[in-house]
Design a protein around this motif. Structure first.
Motif, PDB file in Angstrom:
ATOM      1  N   SER A 149      18.147   5.477   6.419  1.00 22.34           N
ATOM      2  CA  SER A 149      16.731   5.756   6.781  1.00 22.34           C
ATOM      3  C   SER A 149      16.670   5.704   8.376  1.00 22.34           C
ATOM      4  O   SER A 149      17.384   5.076   9.027  1.00 22.34           O
ATOM      5  N   VAL A 150      15.517   6.317   8.888  1.00 22.35           N
ATOM      6  CA  VAL A 150      15.464   6.574  10.393  1.00 22.35           C
ATOM      7  C   VAL A 150      13.962   5.698  10.534  1.00 22.35           C
ATOM      8  O   VAL A 150      13.078   5.696  10.058  1.00 22.35           O
ATOM      9  N   TRP A 151      14.161   5.201  11.624  1.00 20.88           N
ATOM     10  CA  TRP A 151      12.968   4.082  12.083  1.00 20.88           C
ATOM     11  C   TRP A 151      12.678   3.998  13.484  1.00 20.88           C
ATOM     12  O   TRP A 151      13.574   4.785  14.305  1.00 20.88           O
ATOM     13  N   ILE A 152      11.774   3.636  13.963  1.00 27.27           N
ATOM     14  CA  ILE A 152      11.211   3.186  15.452  1.00 27.27           C
ATOM     15  C   ILE A 152      11.005   1.546  15.666  1.00 27.27           C
ATOM     16  O   ILE A 152      10.308   1.458  14.768  1.00 27.27           O
ATOM     17  N   ASP A 153      11.350   1.227  16.652  1.00 29.55           N
ATOM     18  CA  ASP A 153      11.272   0.018  17.092  1.00 29.55           C
ATOM     19  C   ASP A 153      10.232  -0.137  18.046  1.00 29.55           C
ATOM     20  O   ASP A 153      10.192   0.101  19.254  1.00 29.55           O
ATOM     21  N   LEU A 154       8.925  -0.610  17.641  1.00 26.32           N
ATOM     22  CA  LEU A 154       7.826  -0.589  18.509  1.00 26.32           C
ATOM     23  C   LEU A 154       7.627  -2.224  18.727  1.00 26.32           C
ATOM     24  O   LEU A 154       6.246  -2.457  19.234  1.00 26.32           O
ATOM     25  N   THR A 155       8.384  -2.947  18.728  1.00 22.04           N
ATOM     26  CA  THR A 155       8.309  -4.539  18.952  1.00 22.04           C
ATOM     27  C   THR A 155       7.730  -4.844  20.442  1.00 22.04           C
ATOM     28  O   THR A 155       6.870  -5.601  20.663  1.00 22.04           O
ATOM     29  N   GLU A 156       8.220  -4.033  21.281  1.00 27.72           N
ATOM     30  CA  GLU A 156       7.772  -4.144  22.811  1.00 27.72           C
ATOM     31  C   GLU A 156       6.670  -3.864  22.858  1.00 27.72           C
ATOM     32  O   GLU A 156       5.641  -4.177  24.148  1.00 27.72           O
ATOM     33  N   ASP A 157       5.824  -2.936  22.086  1.00 30.40           N
ATOM     34  CA  ASP A 157       4.679  -2.611  22.267  1.00 30.40           C
ATOM     35  C   ASP A 157       3.692  -3.378  21.463  1.00 30.40           C
ATOM     36  O   ASP A 157       2.594  -3.071  21.261  1.00 30.40           O
ATOM     37  N   GLY A 158       4.140  -4.345  21.070  1.00 32.17           N
ATOM     38  CA  GLY A 158       3.206  -5.373  20.184  1.00 32.17           C
ATOM     39  C   GLY A 158       3.140  -5.142  18.726  1.00 32.17           C
ATOM     40  O   GLY A 158       2.437  -5.747  17.966  1.00 32.17           O
ATOM     41  N   LEU A 159       3.827  -4.067  18.319  1.00 35.14           N
ATOM     42  CA  LEU A 159       3.809  -3.710  16.917  1.00 35.14           C
ATOM     43  C   LEU A 159       5.166  -4.158  16.371  1.00 35.14           C
ATOM     44  O   LEU A 159       5.660  -5.169  16.544  1.00 35.14           O
ATOM     45  N   ASP A 160       5.661  -3.214  15.418  1.00 32.99           N
ATOM     46  CA  ASP A 160       6.798  -3.807  14.516  1.00 32.99           C
ATOM     47  C   ASP A 160       7.912  -2.411  14.333  1.00 32.99           C
ATOM     48  O   ASP A 160       7.374  -1.566  14.880  1.00 32.99           O
ATOM     49  N   GLN A 161       8.835  -2.786  13.704  1.00 29.90           N
ATOM     50  CA  GLN A 161       9.654  -1.471  13.381  1.00 29.90           C
ATOM     51  C   GLN A 161       8.952  -0.694  12.274  1.00 29.90           C
ATOM     52  O   GLN A 161       8.256  -1.204  11.283  1.00 29.90           O
ATOM     53  N   LYS A 162       8.955   0.841  12.507  1.00 27.24           N
ATOM     54  CA  LYS A 162       8.215   1.724  11.382  1.00 27.24           C
ATOM     55  C   LYS A 162       8.996   2.639  10.992  1.00 27.24           C
ATOM     56  O   LYS A 162      10.091   3.296  11.415  1.00 27.24           O
ATOM     57  N   LEU A 163       9.342   2.635   9.539  1.00 28.41           N
ATOM     58  CA  LEU A 163      10.060   3.677   9.068  1.00 28.41           C
ATOM     59  C   LEU A 163       9.430   5.300   9.197  1.00 28.41           C
ATOM     60  O   LEU A 163       8.356   5.270   8.979  1.00 28.41           O
TER      61      LEU A 163
ATOM     62  N   ASN B 150     -10.858   2.964   8.273  1.00 26.82           N
ATOM     63  CA  ASN B 150     -10.360   1.775   9.149  1.00 26.82           C
ATOM     64  C   ASN B 150      -9.098   1.073   8.410  1.00 26.82           C
ATOM     65  O   ASN B 150      -8.352   0.355   9.304  1.00 26.82           O
ATOM     66  N   GLU B 151      -8.877   1.236   7.256  1.00 29.62           N
ATOM     67  CA  GLU B 151      -7.871   0.782   6.771  1.00 29.62           C
ATOM     68  C   GLU B 151      -6.405   1.416   7.333  1.00 29.62           C
ATOM     69  O   GLU B 151      -5.278   0.756   7.217  1.00 29.62           O
ATOM     70  N   GLN B 152      -6.461   2.441   7.881  1.00 33.66           N
ATOM     71  CA  GLN B 152      -5.514   3.279   8.484  1.00 33.66           C
ATOM     72  C   GLN B 152      -5.337   3.162  10.085  1.00 33.66           C
ATOM     73  O   GLN B 152      -4.800   3.791  10.763  1.00 33.66           O
ATOM     74  N   ASP B 153      -6.127   2.140  10.679  1.00 33.98           N
ATOM     75  CA  ASP B 153      -6.115   1.836  12.196  1.00 33.98           C
ATOM     76  C   ASP B 153      -4.556   1.606  12.653  1.00 33.98           C
ATOM     77  O   ASP B 153      -4.193   2.163  13.584  1.00 33.98           O
ATOM     78  N   TYR B 154      -3.811   0.868  11.875  1.00 35.83           N
ATOM     79  CA  TYR B 154      -2.339   0.576  12.290  1.00 35.83           C
ATOM     80  C   TYR B 154      -1.616   1.786  12.158  1.00 35.83           C
ATOM     81  O   TYR B 154      -0.828   2.038  13.067  1.00 35.83           O
ATOM     82  N   HIS B 155      -1.795   2.619  11.322  1.00 35.48           N
ATOM     83  CA  HIS B 155      -1.043   3.870  11.103  1.00 35.48           C
ATOM     84  C   HIS B 155      -1.095   4.713  12.103  1.00 35.48           C
ATOM     85  O   HIS B 155      -0.235   5.296  13.039  1.00 35.48           O
TER      86      HIS B 155
ATOM     87  N   PHE C 189       0.386   7.907  17.311  1.00 36.80           N
ATOM     88  CA  PHE C 189      -0.211   8.391  18.566  1.00 36.80           C
ATOM     89  C   PHE C 189       0.779   7.767  19.440  1.00 36.80           C
ATOM     90  O   PHE C 189       1.295   8.269  20.577  1.00 36.80           O
ATOM     91  N   LEU C 190       1.427   6.544  19.265  1.00 34.54           N
ATOM     92  CA  LEU C 190       2.434   5.937  20.251  1.00 34.54           C
ATOM     93  C   LEU C 190       3.764   6.696  20.286  1.00 34.54           C
ATOM     94  O   LEU C 190       4.287   6.897  21.087  1.00 34.54           O
ATOM     95  N   ILE C 191       4.100   6.888  18.599  1.00 39.94           N
ATOM     96  CA  ILE C 191       5.265   7.886  18.731  1.00 39.94           C
ATOM     97  C   ILE C 191       5.239   9.122  19.456  1.00 39.94           C
ATOM     98  O   ILE C 191       6.220   9.373  20.147  1.00 39.94           O
ATOM     99  N   LEU C 192       4.136   9.669  19.470  1.00 39.56           N
ATOM    100  CA  LEU C 192       4.068  10.944  20.044  1.00 39.56           C
ATOM    101  C   LEU C 192       4.229  10.989  21.385  1.00 39.56           C
ATOM    102  O   LEU C 192       4.496  11.699  22.211  1.00 39.56           O
ATOM    103  N   GLN C 193       3.559   9.684  22.031  1.00 41.82           N
ATOM    104  CA  GLN C 193       3.449   9.665  23.335  1.00 41.82           C
ATOM    105  C   GLN C 193       5.008   9.340  23.844  1.00 41.82           C
ATOM    106  O   GLN C 193       5.539  10.001  24.780  1.00 41.82           O
ATOM    107  N   LYS C 194       5.731   8.483  23.128  1.00 43.61           N
ATOM    108  CA  LYS C 194       7.150   8.150  23.354  1.00 43.61           C
ATOM    109  C   LYS C 194       7.873   9.390  23.336  1.00 43.61           C
ATOM    110  O   LYS C 194       9.112   9.507  23.929  1.00 43.61           O
TER     111      LYS C 194
END
Length: 589
Positions: free
Chosen positions: A302-316, A352-357, A362-367
């Motif tokens: 599985s492929v993930w991104i680590d966004l913990t430094e951005d105040g989020l979590d790891q995302k599949l 708004n239940e998709q706010d986190y998504h 948007f953060l992934i696309l910026q990175k």
């Protein structure tokens, strides 16, 4: 009020030998308890005047009155300079601006924006929450277009994934060849029926496995139906012919059903995207992200991104078996949309239940270095409740959009007939009126509230001809049209030489002049509620004018023609404002 801003800049220069920028001049609407239409806050100028705010306001006010013929008077209340604009200014605005065909039509601003809304799943019909989504997206698109943007209305259809497979599995297991034609159901309702069946049968299997000794988590994974749905998803992604054929058949039923709902709701789209076409593009972006070191792969593949430094979590971002998750296809869709249209802004109308998504997307696309990611915006809206409580589609208790619209038609019919004002209407005209009122009530009620707020929709409250409702505004428009018709009003031949205004006449014209700015503010704030509340205030002001100022029995023909012109201008603006909300206004009620 650019002319006042320019004059204030000049006043500060001439009075206090200080240069200020026009953008720093703070003009406000005058509070109703004070005389005037525009207020200047004088506190910022006391440093250069070296005088108190009241004396500073008096000096600037006197300068403005002496240099601008449009200013009739002024008064100073503490640190606020209230400016009274001459009646000649408002009368000129009525004739040279409000009554013209180009009023509130902004010139193209050279910016392109995509508004993505609706985004239905092809495993169930649209419900009340979808109605708010569609109305917000369509209305915002109309407002942005009126504000000078080039707008692309897009619909991303969620036509693949495990939820779609659940309906397909249930139909294959329990359907016995049922079709929309054989069942008499709209295709989207038929697919939704089997989605509900799947959930009920799945829960029964879980219960049986728990009774056999498995934990609930184990039972959820091991139930035969969910395994079958997961296998079907893998077969779909592998291009299995039988699965693809069933998928095409059931989706075809659903699209026909959606088209009927969209037509009845009065919304449309310029471009359709389908997740079945975009998820592979998402997989390509995942590979791009792995190559750039933005993503990482775990032992299970599985492929993930680590966004913990951005105040989020790891995302599949991709499952270990190679199948995509929601964010996989959203990455692909975002890239495809930009490649197709190169827009300056891309707006996602999603609950708004998709706010986190969307924060993650948007953060992934910026990175990933996508320059256009800065133009992505999530129009996050609150859920809609009925007095009976929140809707849950999987349990079959969804408030269906088609049923709700039919109920609104019935409620509008009942309410209108009780008023006894449609006796001379043909049956066809009655039905058209009931639909116009019912849909106007529904749309206005959902759009008058700030999108971010959760709301409680009460169908009966929404159809009130005296309240803060769509029918009240529609009735006002019909009232004006009746007056104009009885007077035989013809815009081109109506002339007058009125020079002074009564306060109720002035207030109405002032309100009319605010329409273009309201459109711009609604576009900038992504909020149709600003237009909805503006047109309600306009309707209230017109009704006050109508009750206090005789039109057909005016003291002279000159005054009658003036009041007819004000009425015609009000009807025009009400019509246009309501059209920006997707609401029709009747000629008579």
């Amino acid at each position: 009020m650019d002319f006042i801003i320019e004059a204030v800049v000049k006043a500060v220069k001439d009075l206090y030998q200080t240069d200020i920028a026009a953008k720093d001049v703070n003009l406000q609407e005058t509070r109703k308890e004070f005389e005037g239409q525009v207020t200047l806050v004088t506190f910022p100028y006391t440093k250069v005047s070296r005088k108190g705010p009241e004396q500073t306001g008096a000096e600037i006010g006197e300068y403005l009155q002496n240099t601008l013929p449009q200013i009739a008077a002024f008064n100073v209340v503490k640190g606020f300079l209230n400016i009274v604009i001459a009646d000649s200014y408002w009368l000129n605005a009525l004739h040279t601006d409000i009554l013209t065909d180009s009023f509130a039509t902004a010139k193209p601003n050279g910016k392109k924006v995509m508004v993505e809304y609706s985004s239905p799943n092809t495993n169930k019909p649209l419900h009340l929450g979808h109605i708010r989504n569609n109305l917000l997206g369509f209305s915002l698109s109309e407002i942005l277009s009126a504000a000078g943007y080039e707008v692309i209305k897009a619909n991303l259809v969620n036509d693949r994934g495990i939820h779609i497979c659940k309906s397909m599995v249930a139909w294959r297991e329990f359907g016995q060849g049922e079709t929309p034609q054989s069942s008499g159901l709209k295709g989207d309702h038929l697919a939704g029926k089997y989605y509900v069946w799947f959930d009920k049968a799945y829960k029964q299997q879980i219960q049986e496995l728990v009774e056999e000794g498995q934990t609930e988590d184990e039972a959820k994974k091991n139930a035969p139906l969910i395994k079958e749905a997961q296998q079907m998803l893998q077969q779909w992604e592998a291009g299995d012919e039988a699965v693809i054929n069933l998928w095409n058949t059931m989706n075809g039923w659903v699209y026909e059903g959606f088209d009927v709902t969209y037509k009845n709701l009065g919304v449309s789209f310029d471009k359709y995207y389908y997740e079945s076409d975009t998820y592979l593009l998402g997989k390509d972006i995942v590979e791009e992200g792995l190559a750039k070191g933005v993503f990482f792969k775990k032992e299970d593949g599985s492929v993930w991104i680590d966004l913990t430094e951005d105040g989020l979590d790891q995302k599949l971002v991709l499952r270990g078996d190679g199948t995509s998750v929601y964010i996989t296809q959203d990455l692909g869709t975002a890239q495809l949309k930009y490649d197709d249209f190169k827009m300056d802004e891309s707006i996602y109308v999603v609950g708004n239940e998709q706010d986190y998504h969307f924060k993650v997307l948007f953060l992934i696309l910026q990175k990933l270095g996508k320059s256009w990611a800065q133009g992505l915006y999530h129009l996050s809206y609150g859920m809609v409740d009925l007095p009976s409580g929140k809707m849950k589609s999987r349990e079959g208790t969804v408030v269906d959009a088609d049923d709700l619209m039919a109920d609104m038609f019935g409620t509008a019919k009942e309410t209108t007939e009780a008023m006894g004002k449609v006796a001379d209407f043909s049956e066809a005209d009655k039905n058209k009126l009931y639909r116009t009122i019912g849909m106007g009530a529904l749309k206005y009620f959902l759009l008058k509230v700030d999108p971010k707020k959760r709301l409680l929709f009460d169908p009966k409250e929404s159809i009130d001809f005296q309240g803060h409702t769509g029918p009240f505004i529609q009735y006002t428009h019909a009232r004006i049209k009746s007056v104009l018709s009885r007077a035989g009003y013809v815009a081109e031949s109506s002339t007058h030489d009125v020079t002074g205004l009564d306060s109720v006449e002035r207030d109405l014209i002032v309100t009319l002049t605010k329409f273009p700015q309201t459109i711009q503010e609604a576009a900038a704030n992504h909020s149709p509620a600003l237009v909805a509340n503006y047109v309600y205030e306009l309707a209230k002001n017109y009704n006050k004018f109508y009750h206090e100022k005789p039109i057909m029995q005016a003291e002279n023909e000159n005054l009658k023609q003036f009041r007819l012109q004000v009425s015609a201008a009000s009807a025009k603006v009400i019509n246009k404002a309501m059209s920006l909300l997707g609401i029709d206004v009747p000629e008579r009620m």
